[in-house]
Design an enzyme around this catalytic site. Structure first.
Site, mmCIF file in Angstrom:
data_model
loop_
_atom_site.group_PDB
_atom_site.id
_atom_site.type_symbol
_atom_site.label_atom_id
_atom_site.label_comp_id
_atom_site.label_asym_id
_atom_site.label_seq_id
_atom_site.Cartn_x
_atom_site.Cartn_y
_atom_site.Cartn_z
ATOM 1 N N SER A 104 31.781 18.696 24.798
ATOM 2 C CA SER A 104 32.816 18.769 25.825
ATOM 3 C C SER A 104 34.216 18.846 25.208
ATOM 4 O O SER A 104 34.522 19.766 24.465
ATOM 5 C CB SER A 104 32.676 17.570 26.766
ATOM 6 O OG SER A 104 33.500 17.685 27.891
ATOM 7 N N ASP A 241 38.222 22.533 29.191
ATOM 8 C CA ASP A 241 37.818 21.877 27.948
ATOM 9 C C ASP A 241 36.737 22.716 27.291
ATOM 10 O O ASP A 241 36.437 23.823 27.737
ATOM 11 C CB ASP A 241 37.365 20.436 28.204
ATOM 12 C CG ASP A 241 36.154 20.355 29.116
ATOM 13 O OD1 ASP A 241 35.882 21.334 29.834
ATOM 14 O OD2 ASP A 241 35.476 19.308 29.125
ATOM 15 N N ASP A 243 33.499 22.811 27.070
ATOM 16 C CA ASP A 243 32.343 23.322 27.795
ATOM 17 C C ASP A 243 32.680 23.715 29.227
ATOM 18 O O ASP A 243 31.795 24.048 30.007
ATOM 19 C CB ASP A 243 31.193 22.311 27.784
ATOM 20 C CG ASP A 243 31.496 21.046 28.566
ATOM 21 O OD1 ASP A 243 32.682 20.720 28.762
ATOM 22 O OD2 ASP A 243 30.534 20.368 28.982
ATOM 23 N N ASP A 245 33.617 22.191 31.948
ATOM 24 C CA ASP A 245 33.203 21.471 33.151
ATOM 25 C C ASP A 245 34.372 20.711 33.765
ATOM 26 O O ASP A 245 34.197 20.000 34.758
ATOM 27 C CB ASP A 245 32.025 20.538 32.877
ATOM 28 C CG ASP A 245 32.331 19.420 31.894
ATOM 29 O OD1 ASP A 245 33.441 19.419 31.305
ATOM 30 O OD2 ASP A 245 31.467 18.547 31.711
#
Length: 447
Positions: A104, A241, A243, A245
């Site tokens: 992340s 960010d 990833d 999400d």
């Protein structure tokens, strides 16, 4: 063995804490546990595996795929796809499970593994605990035609982008936006989705090389986005960010619009459209008191959960609510996603701007943030955060002093070795003073 799963999957320094051996063993255990939990269908089980661009994701992907295939699972490799894209494609491809390899917002040397159940949902605590218990247990290995097969999916990114475009359902013509892709998993998806909807897009930090993910950019480093929005005279900027999400925003003047403000804007828009089920929004205990007050003033109930978007989603599913999120920028719109989706969040904000004819600055004024200070205290025994009597007495005293005018929250990080001290107060000076005092107490008592 200590607990392996944290707030959001298994995470640590790649090739030191999170090794290829651990990734393989976790994947085998996950295949066994999810199978026994009834997630798998009667036929040979299938899984989708995705990753963000960081270099260590390459060998960890190989280990995860090997573990799953050795347990008799057919695997579809998606390549570099955002976490919400992996969740969507787990459901869209009718896979029995999904795996996302990402740390992340963490720095490049870290990595992580998140498991998803059928339908693209993150695992509940009991399933994660069961996977830990089954690690490295003896098992009957399939042979011959019973072993899993591997294949590469070449439709993942395109299918996910079409889903995002269809979810918005309105054009963004006339808007100029800057997208900070954090050299992460949204480097293709974000610009493509906005462009298809008619926006003028300036993409920055969209050239991942495996080493530059989150490096001074993205949702944890907004200075570059603020500068770019002003320089390009854009209507807004959105930062993802690693990833993708989560999403944070910047208005046309360069002011940051955080996750609480984003959630407030979307909640009020949904309420006005008559789609906010039970006039309720789900947030976490980290949400600013100003957000709660603004929602109450609008007649919207706020249900608060522990920190972590999976806990937000659990509460949403239990109450059949459609909107929830975190101050950090995880926003879940359950009619379109099973997890926080940064690109969908950015598109939804842009659509609200386009549909209302109002600037992001004007929309963000729906709430007034109470001054808030967050201090991270590393290298302490975070397990005693809620039990140390001296620390708890100091927290109680500070809470008493702020009663009715602010609040105090101490929590151990689920992804890093640190304790987070959060204080809200009528003034920034008071919030800072209380936060620093409690941080010193944490260092003395837990150090």
């Amino acid at each position: 063995m200590g607990r392996i799963f944290g707030t959001d999957g298994v995470r640590g320094l790649a090739n030191r804490d999170l090794t290829a051996e651990l990734a393989l063993d976790l994947s085998v255990a996950a295949a066994h546990v999810l199978g026994e939990a009834g997630v798998f269908a009667d036929q040979r089980p299938t899984a989708v595996v995705a990753r963000d661009p960081r270099a260590s994701g390459e060998f960890l992907e190989a280990a995860v795929v090997a573990g799953l295939a050795s347990a008799g699972v057919d695997v579809h490799r998606l390549g570099v796809v955002p976490t919400p894209g992996a969740a969507f494609l787990t459901a869209e491809l009718a896979a029995d499970m999904g795996v996302m390899i990402s740390a992340s917002h963490n720095a490049m040397p870290d990595n992580g593994i998140k498991f998803l159940s059928r339908g693209g949902f993150k695992l509940a605590d009991d399933l994660e605990q069961a996977i830990e218990r089954r690690l490295r247990e003896p098992w009957d290995r399939p042979t011959g035609a019973a072993v899993g097969r591997l294949g590469d999916s070449h439709v993942g990114v395109g299918t996910y982008v079409r889903h995002l475009v269809d979810a918005i359902g309105t054009g963004l013509e006339g808007l100029t936006v800057v997208l900070d892709c954090a050299h992460g998993a949204a480097f293709e998806v974000g610009p493509e989705a906005f462009t298809r909807l008619g926006a003028e897009v300036v993409a920055i930090n969209a050239e991942p090389d495996g080493l530059n993910i989150n490096d001074g950019c993205g949702s944890t480093h907004l200075q570059g986005l603020q500068k770019a929005v002003v320089e390009h005279q854009a209507d807004a900027g959105f930062a993802f960010d690693g990833d993708a999400d989560r999403c944070l925003a910047v208005d046309a003047t360069g002011e940051v619009v955080d996750g609480d403000q984003i959630l407030a804007i979307l909640a009020l828009a949904s309420q006005a459209a008559g789609t906010l089920r039970a006039d309720t929004v789900v947030a976490t205990v980290m949400s600013n008191l100003g957000f709660v007050q603004a929602m109450e003033a609008a007649g919207i109930t706020v249900v608060q959960t522990a920190v972590g978007d999976r806990y937000v989603l659990e509460a949403m599913r239990a109450g059949e609510f459609v909107l929830g999120g975190e101050q950090s920028g995880h926003v879940i719109m359950s009619e379109h996603a099973t997890t926080g989706d940064g690109v969908l969040t950015a598109l939804s904000l842009a659509a609200r701007m386009a549909g209302s004819g109002r600037s992001l600055a004007e929309l963000s004024r729906v709430m007034t943030r109470l001054p808030q200070v967050l201090v991270n205290v590393p290298d302490v025994d975070k397990s005693r955060t809620e039990t140390d009597p001296v620390l708890q007495a100091e927290v109680a005293a500070a809470t008493g002093r702020l009663a009715g005018h602010g609040r105090v929250l101490l929590r151990q990080s689920g992804t890093e070795n640190l304790v987070r001290v959060m204080v809200e107060a009528p003034t920034m000076a008071q919030a800072g003073e209380v936060a620093e005092h409690l941080a010193d107490v944490v260092r003395r008592t837990l150090g």
